[in-house]
Design an enzyme around this catalytic site. Structure first.
Site, PDB file in Angstrom:
ATOM      1  N   ASP A 104      28.869  53.675  63.128  1.00 46.90           N
ATOM      2  CA  ASP A 104      29.412  53.577  64.480  1.00 46.90           C
ATOM      3  C   ASP A 104      29.914  52.152  64.697  1.00 46.90           C
ATOM      4  O   ASP A 104      29.186  51.171  64.419  1.00 46.90           O
ATOM      5  CB  ASP A 104      28.335  53.919  65.514  1.00 46.90           C
ATOM      6  CG  ASP A 104      28.910  54.030  66.912  1.00 46.90           C
ATOM      7  OD1 ASP A 104      29.463  55.091  67.228  1.00 46.90           O
ATOM      8  OD2 ASP A 104      28.804  53.046  67.665  1.00 46.90           O
TER       9      ASP A 104
ATOM     10  N   ASN B 168      38.638  48.746  73.664  1.00 44.40           N
ATOM     11  CA  ASN B 168      39.677  49.514  74.353  1.00 44.40           C
ATOM     12  C   ASN B 168      39.924  48.978  75.759  1.00 44.40           C
ATOM     13  O   ASN B 168      41.074  48.893  76.219  1.00 44.40           O
ATOM     14  CB  ASN B 168      39.286  50.993  74.431  1.00 44.40           C
ATOM     15  CG  ASN B 168      39.508  51.724  73.109  1.00 44.40           C
ATOM     16  OD1 ASN B 168      40.358  51.344  72.321  1.00 44.40           O
ATOM     17  ND2 ASN B 168      38.720  52.765  72.870  1.00 44.40           N
TER      18      ASN B 168
ATOM     19  N   HIS C 206      44.091  50.612  74.230  1.00 44.35           N
ATOM     20  CA  HIS C 206      43.817  51.667  73.247  1.00 44.35           C
ATOM     21  C   HIS C 206      44.615  51.484  71.959  1.00 44.35           C
ATOM     22  O   HIS C 206      44.168  51.899  70.887  1.00 44.35           O
ATOM     23  CB  HIS C 206      44.130  53.031  73.860  1.00 44.35           C
ATOM     24  CG  HIS C 206      43.145  53.445  74.910  1.00 44.35           C
ATOM     25  ND1 HIS C 206      41.924  53.988  74.605  1.00 44.35           N
ATOM     26  CD2 HIS C 206      43.193  53.357  76.264  1.00 44.35           C
ATOM     27  CE1 HIS C 206      41.262  54.252  75.720  1.00 44.35           C
ATOM     28  NE2 HIS C 206      42.017  53.879  76.755  1.00 44.35           N
TER      29      HIS C 206
ATOM     30  N   ASP D 261      43.046  51.594  68.258  1.00 47.29           N
ATOM     31  CA  ASP D 261      43.556  52.390  67.140  1.00 47.29           C
ATOM     32  C   ASP D 261      43.726  51.534  65.894  1.00 47.29           C
ATOM     33  O   ASP D 261      43.427  51.965  64.771  1.00 47.29           O
ATOM     34  CB  ASP D 261      44.899  53.027  67.509  1.00 47.29           C
ATOM     35  CG  ASP D 261      44.739  54.126  68.551  1.00 47.29           C
ATOM     36  OD1 ASP D 261      43.596  54.585  68.761  1.00 47.29           O
ATOM     37  OD2 ASP D 261      45.759  54.533  69.149  1.00 47.29           O
TER      38      ASP D 261
ATOM     39  N   GLU E 162      34.796  56.680  67.539  1.00 47.24           N
ATOM     40  CA  GLU E 162      34.608  55.511  66.689  1.00 47.24           C
ATOM     41  C   GLU E 162      33.477  55.719  65.675  1.00 47.24           C
ATOM     42  O   GLU E 162      32.996  54.757  65.074  1.00 47.24           O
ATOM     43  CB  GLU E 162      34.310  54.275  67.558  1.00 47.24           C
ATOM     44  CG  GLU E 162      32.944  54.270  68.223  1.00 47.24           C
ATOM     45  CD  GLU E 162      32.904  55.030  69.535  1.00 47.24           C
ATOM     46  OE1 GLU E 162      31.921  54.854  70.288  1.00 47.24           O
ATOM     47  OE2 GLU E 162      33.850  55.799  69.820  1.00 47.24           O
TER      48      GLU E 162
END
Length: 375
Positions: A248, A256, A261, A265, A291
């Protein structure tokens, strides 16, 4: 094509050609039977020596063809089937036979059809027409010679026979051309169908890749990973182990929120690149959701799993996303091992509990749950 497949293809071709040659020999035998019937009814002229000589020459010619096929020397020719040569030889011997007949000559004109049909499916239209012209000229030459030597029994009947043969040969040429055209169309359709099938197979492979791949990171998606892990667990030997890890990215929501965002990415894509560089051939990593990622390590013990995960954690912490600046990148990992008697859901639950421990311990670390996995 490999040499082995070439030899197999040649053996198959030779077997087929020998069967066709056997059909030709059987046709000669049938003609011989017809001649016996004609001789019994007094329709044959000439001395027995001529017939014995003709039979001997025919046998020698067929023995030569048989030797060419058995020795595979026929493969040196442009047409390994030697169809044109066999047809021309048969027409020559048929002409010689008809020259020894008188009243029965018209009856045996049907043998020209039998000989020419042997080349309908194999000979090109131009070659077939050449053989038909040879048949017509040889038969006409017999009648012209007899007319010149005043041995022709009935000029009207001879003219009728020549005309009938011309009509038969013309029809056979048209039929052969039609069959060759149909074969060409079928061949083109087969090639077109094969091309469509190749295209469809390519599209199916692309669809399978799309179904199995996460679009953003290019890694396996969750569904495909579960399929691979289930199959690997089913094929696992009792003495072997599978390493399993849940990964994680720490504080990903904050990335974010602060950077957008698009930046998030890029971080996910960067992790995918780092993971590919750190893993062995045969290791599998997939995007498990958001994630979170999942890692499968075949033939691994606890030390190998821990070493791999630590290497991945350190490499990610040192990496920098292209085009943005994100500080303090880190990840947390929960690790476990699976045995042949294990259950994938249970193993994922153990890895998830270990991941929870890593997060409770301050994140940016690896935690393990070996004790319940038989390590």
């Amino acid at each position: 094509m490999t040499r082995s497949s070439q030899r197999t293809s040649q053996r198959t071709l030779q077997s087929l050609l020998l069967k066709r040659f056997g059909m030709a020999v059987a046709s000669y035998v049938l003609v011989f039977v017809v001649c016996l019937v004609g001789g019994y009814n007094g329709l044959l002229t000439g001395t027995p020596v001529l017939y014995l000589l003709l039979i001997g020459v025919i046998v020698l010619s067929q023995a030569l063809f048989f030797w060419l096929f058995v020795s595979a020397r026929n493969l040196r020719f442009r047409d390994p089937s030697l169809t044109e040569a066999q047809v021309l030889v048969a027409l020559t011997w048929l002409g010689a036979l008809l020259s020894l007949l008188d009243e029965g000559r018209g009856t045996l004109l049907a043998l020209y059809v039998l000989v020419m049909l042997f080349g309908v499916f194999q000979l090109r239209s131009r070659v077939f027409a050449r053989c038909a012209l040879f048949a017509f000229c040889s038969f006409s030459a017999i009648n012209l010679y007899e007319a010149y030597t005043y041995t022709l029994g009935s000029p009207g009947l001879a003219a009728m026979q020549v005309f009938t043969l011309a009509v038969l040969l013309l029809w056979l040429c048209l039929f052969a051309n039609y069959m060759q055209t149909m074969r060409q169309r079928m061949r083109q359709r087969r090639f077109a169908l094969q091309a469509h099938q190749d295209t469809l197979r390519g599209m199916m492979r692309q669809l399978e890749d799309l179904v199995a791949t996460d679009e953003l990171t290019g890694l396996c998606n969750r569904r495909h990973f579960l399929h691979l892990a289930t199959r690997a667990l089913e094929e696992l030997q009792p003495e072997s182990r599978l390493g399993l890890a849940l990964i994680d990215l720490d504080h990903f929501k904050r990335i974010n929120d602060v950077h957008g965002h698009a930046a998030g990415d890029r971080v996910l894509q960067m992790f995918a690149g780092v993971a590919r560089a750190c893993l062995r051939d045969g290791d599998t990593i997939a995007r498990y959701g958001g994630e979170e990622f999942v890692l499968l390590l075949p033939n691994a013990d606890s030390d190998q799993v821990a070493s791999c995960c630590e290497r991945l954690r350190e490499a990610f912490a040192q990496a920098e996303p292209i085009g943005i600046k994100v500080d303090n990148l880190s990840l947390s990992i929960g690790m476990t091992l699976m045995t042949s008697n294990d259950n994938l859901d249970d193993a994922l639950q153990r890895a998830d509990q270990a991941l929870y421990q890593a997060k409770r311990g301050g994140r940016n670390r690896c935690a393990a749950a070996w004790e319940d996995s038989g390590a």
